[in-house]
Design a protein around this motif. Sequence first.
Motif, PDB file in Angstrom:
ATOM      1  N   ALA A   1      -6.263  10.329   9.939  1.00 13.67           N
ATOM      2  CA  ALA A   1      -7.033  10.461   8.698  1.00 13.67           C
ATOM      3  C   ALA A   1      -7.924   9.260   8.464  1.00 13.67           C
ATOM      4  CB  ALA A   1      -6.090  10.661   7.511  1.00 13.67           C
ATOM      5  N   GLY A   2      -7.553   8.158   9.021  1.00 10.09           N
ATOM      6  CA  GLY A   2      -8.352   6.969   8.818  1.00 10.09           C
ATOM      7  C   GLY A   2      -9.680   7.026   9.520  1.00 10.09           C
ATOM      8  N   ASP A   3      -9.885   8.012  10.402  1.00 14.58           N
ATOM      9  CA  ASP A   3     -11.149   8.107  11.117  1.00 14.58           C
ATOM     10  C   ASP A   3     -12.190   8.924  10.354  1.00 14.58           C
ATOM     11  OD1 ASP A   3     -10.091   6.634  13.130  1.00 14.58           O
ATOM     12  OD2 ASP A   3      -9.368   8.389  14.250  1.00 14.58           O
ATOM     13  N   GLU A   4     -11.815   9.518   9.249  1.00 14.94           N
ATOM     14  CA  GLU A   4     -12.746  10.376   8.511  1.00 14.94           C
ATOM     15  C   GLU A   4     -13.511   9.530   7.502  1.00 14.94           C
ATOM     16  OE1 GLU A   4     -10.836  13.740   6.852  1.00 14.94           O
ATOM     17  OE2 GLU A   4      -9.689  14.208   8.646  1.00 14.94           O
ATOM     18  N   ASP A   5     -14.833   9.465   7.702  1.00 11.11           N
ATOM     19  CA  ASP A   5     -15.650   8.615   6.841  1.00 11.11           C
ATOM     20  C   ASP A   5     -15.687   9.123   5.404  1.00 11.11           C
ATOM     21  OD1 ASP A   5     -16.130   7.107   9.031  1.00 11.11           O
ATOM     22  OD2 ASP A   5     -18.082   8.014   9.497  1.00 11.11           O
ATOM     23  N   SER A   6     -15.540  10.459   5.221  1.00 11.95           N
ATOM     24  CA  SER A   6     -15.655  11.017   3.878  1.00 11.95           C
ATOM     25  C   SER A   6     -14.415  10.810   3.025  1.00 11.95           C
ATOM     26  CB  SER A   6     -15.952  12.517   3.957  1.00 11.95           C
ATOM     27  OG  SER A   6     -14.899  13.182   4.648  1.00 11.95           O
ATOM     28  N   HIS A   7     -13.328  10.348   3.621  1.00 13.93           N
ATOM     29  CA  HIS A   7     -12.089  10.119   2.881  1.00 13.93           C
ATOM     30  C   HIS A   7     -11.579   8.723   3.196  1.00 13.93           C
ATOM     31  CE1 HIS A   7     -12.333  14.536   3.046  1.00 13.93           C
ATOM     32  NE2 HIS A   7     -11.708  14.503   1.876  1.00 13.93           N
ATOM     33  N   PRO A   8     -12.033   7.702   2.469  1.00 10.98           N
ATOM     34  CA  PRO A   8     -11.548   6.346   2.721  1.00 10.98           C
ATOM     35  C   PRO A   8     -10.062   6.234   2.393  1.00 10.98           C
ATOM     36  CG  PRO A   8     -12.850   6.405   0.710  1.00 10.98           C
ATOM     37  CD  PRO A   8     -13.013   7.739   1.370  1.00 10.98           C
ATOM     38  N   VAL A   9      -9.356   5.487   3.229  1.00  6.46           N
ATOM     39  CA  VAL A   9      -7.906   5.348   3.085  1.00  6.46           C
ATOM     40  C   VAL A   9      -7.562   3.861   3.104  1.00  6.46           C
ATOM     41  CG1 VAL A   9      -5.648   5.837   4.097  1.00  6.46           C
ATOM     42  CG2 VAL A   9      -7.444   7.571   4.152  1.00  6.46           C
ATOM     43  N   GLN A  10      -6.661   3.495   2.219  1.00  5.59           N
ATOM     44  CA  GLN A  10      -6.128   2.130   2.175  1.00  5.59           C
ATOM     45  C   GLN A  10      -4.614   2.225   2.052  1.00  5.59           C
ATOM     46  OE1 GLN A  10      -6.199  -0.173  -1.521  1.00  5.59           O
ATOM     47  NE2 GLN A  10      -7.439  -1.720  -0.429  1.00  5.59           N
ATOM     48  N   VAL A  11      -3.889   1.492   2.925  1.00  9.55           N
ATOM     49  CA  VAL A  11      -2.428   1.502   2.914  1.00  9.55           C
ATOM     50  C   VAL A  11      -1.944   0.091   2.591  1.00  9.55           C
ATOM     51  CG1 VAL A  11      -0.327   2.015   4.197  1.00  9.55           C
ATOM     52  CG2 VAL A  11      -2.411   3.330   4.647  1.00  9.55           C
ATOM     53  N   THR A  12      -1.066  -0.036   1.612  1.00  9.00           N
ATOM     54  CA  THR A  12      -0.507  -1.330   1.221  1.00  9.00           C
ATOM     55  C   THR A  12       1.002  -1.273   1.291  1.00  9.00           C
ATOM     56  OG1 THR A  12      -0.484  -0.687  -1.117  1.00  9.00           O
ATOM     57  CG2 THR A  12      -2.460  -1.819  -0.304  1.00  9.00           C
ATOM     58  N   ASP A  13       1.597  -2.464   1.465  1.00 12.23           N
ATOM     59  CA  ASP A  13       3.059  -2.526   1.524  1.00 12.23           C
ATOM     60  C   ASP A  13       3.624  -2.846   0.156  1.00 12.23           C
ATOM     61  OD1 ASP A  13       2.452  -5.139   1.122  1.00 12.23           O
ATOM     62  OD2 ASP A  13       3.074  -5.836   3.123  1.00 12.23           O
ATOM     63  N   GLU A  14       4.934  -3.189   0.144  1.00 12.20           N
ATOM     64  CA  GLU A  14       5.606  -3.433  -1.123  1.00 12.20           C
ATOM     65  C   GLU A  14       5.034  -4.634  -1.851  1.00 12.20           C
ATOM     66  OE1 GLU A  14       9.580  -3.909   0.145  1.00 12.20           O
ATOM     67  OE2 GLU A  14      10.017  -1.760   0.196  1.00 12.20           O
ATOM     68  N   GLU A  15       4.512  -5.598  -1.113  1.00 14.16           N
ATOM     69  CA  GLU A  15       3.977  -6.810  -1.707  1.00 14.16           C
ATOM     70  C   GLU A  15       2.494  -6.686  -2.037  1.00 14.16           C
ATOM     71  OE1 GLU A  15       4.842 -10.004   0.880  1.00 14.16           O
ATOM     72  OE2 GLU A  15       7.010  -9.708   0.771  1.00 14.16           O
ATOM     73  N   GLY A  16       1.904  -5.488  -1.878  1.00 15.56           N
ATOM     74  CA  GLY A  16       0.516  -5.270  -2.197  1.00 15.56           C
ATOM     75  C   GLY A  16      -0.447  -5.721  -1.127  1.00 15.56           C
ATOM     76  N   ARG A  17       0.087  -6.069   0.089  1.00 13.12           N
ATOM     77  CA  ARG A  17      -0.795  -6.471   1.170  1.00 13.12           C
ATOM     78  C   ARG A  17      -1.356  -5.244   1.868  1.00 13.12           C
ATOM     79  NH1 ARG A  17       3.186 -10.167   4.532  1.00 13.12           N
ATOM     80  NH2 ARG A  17       4.402  -8.265   4.200  1.00 13.12           N
ATOM     81  N   VAL A  18      -2.606  -5.358   2.254  1.00  7.92           N
ATOM     82  CA  VAL A  18      -3.246  -4.261   2.969  1.00  7.92           C
ATOM     83  C   VAL A  18      -2.761  -4.268   4.398  1.00  7.92           C
ATOM     84  CG1 VAL A  18      -5.438  -3.271   3.702  1.00  7.92           C
ATOM     85  CG2 VAL A  18      -5.271  -4.381   1.456  1.00  7.92           C
ATOM     86  N   VAL A  19      -2.203  -3.143   4.830  1.00 10.08           N
ATOM     87  CA  VAL A  19      -1.684  -3.053   6.194  1.00 10.08           C
ATOM     88  C   VAL A  19      -2.532  -2.135   7.059  1.00 10.08           C
ATOM     89  CG1 VAL A  19       0.677  -3.592   5.467  1.00 10.08           C
ATOM     90  CG2 VAL A  19      -0.101  -1.194   5.541  1.00 10.08           C
TER      91      VAL A  19
END
Length: 481
Positions: free
Chosen positions: A65-83
């Motif tokens: 899903a991260g390859d689709e330009d029309s749907h930006p995705v951001q994943v963060t962990d418990e500490e709010g860091r972007v993973v």
Amino acid sequence: MRSVRARAALGATLVVAVALAAAGLAVLLVLRGNLTDRAGLEAEVTAREVAGELALGRAYAELEAGDEDSHPVQVTDEEGRVVAVSKDLEKISGTGTAGVVPVSPAPVPSQDDDDDDDDDGDDPPRREVSSDPPDFTNGTATVDGETADYRFATVELTTDKDVTLTVHAGAPLAAEQEAVNTVRNSMLTGLPVMLLVVAGVTWLVTRRALRPVEGIRRELAAITASEDLARRVPEPDSRDEIARLARTTNETLTVLEASVDRQRRFVADASHELRSPIASLRTQLEVGEAHPELLDVPGAVADTVRLQVLAADLLLLARLDAGERPGSTPVDLGALAREEVSQRSADRIPPAVSVADSGSLSGPLEVAGSRGQLARVVGNLLDNAQRHAERSVTVSVRADRADVLVEVTDDGSGVPEGEQDRIFERFVRLDDARSRDDGGAGLGLAIARDVASRHGGTLTVGEGPGGGALFTLRLPGRTKS
């Protein structure tokens, strides 16, 4: 704004404008809500797909899903860091974290460790995607140099390493904004045109509806200018309020014309009747001034008395026409009749009187009213009977249920059937009573009927037992309490 058409058109236009504005706003809100919900659903689907891949242990770099330009995705962990972030994501807002660069080294889940854990025979690793409804927010994202608005869905999951991750996936709001803008622009363009149509149609319809009113107004203005009360306003063929207004106006004009004609005849007849005694009296006085020995004093006195009686009659008629109400004093008609008869004992034909028992009435045949006016009625009836009688005049007073009847009968030639209503008109004298000396001015019976009507009674004429005239005065009596 004095025109009814203008006020009606303006009022209808304002009402339609408010209604259309409210309806348009409601449509825009519903449309925006539906399109926003659809974008949120797309974002939720993307977020759950990414969460499902992470829950299965897929590496961050391999997220599809991260390859689709029309749907930006951001994943963060418990500490709010972007993973993890989707491809070409350069900037993001609305997710709680503005970072777009994954931490290094990232806590990448391992498929091998997952397999070893399964081989150990221990409890299966925990892999869970939250089934709770996602949280939705609006924000912006810059993907490959292009910034746009997005609807973000937030989904939490737990990996096999018992790590809680949060997936933020966005769906573009460009379609929603474009649709809303298109509808809004269409409404803004069409609303003035529709309001102009409503105003024009209302103006034309109101103009057509009020056209008969304008005709009525013009005709009334012409009647006022010409003082011709014989004219009538046009009555439309419709059965609406305007037609009823025209009919009522014509009825009013008819009554007004009759009243004015009656007043004109009254003034003309009064002037004519007053002219004779005044002229006669003046002539006698002028002759007496020039030749005192020729002065006819009895004739002058008779003309003066006649003039006085006529003036009194005219004054009484004027008061009756002005709506003067009779009093409510108890009047004994029996005693009143005896008193009037007693004053005529020396006349050419002395009248006879008979008074019956009062019956169910309180007191001796009492009625409520003005004693002076009722005495005038009885006196006028006696004058008329004595003028036409040959040998006898009879007055009887009796009770008839709740009414009191005064009947005056003579043995004269009577009143022809076709003249029985006409004799009660003002200044009317039948052919055999044209002499002013003997027939009076023709006001006595008119006054008698008007007074009877003011007292709530009636005065009619018929044929007496001996063929003469029978005048019947019927008045409501004062009943016993």
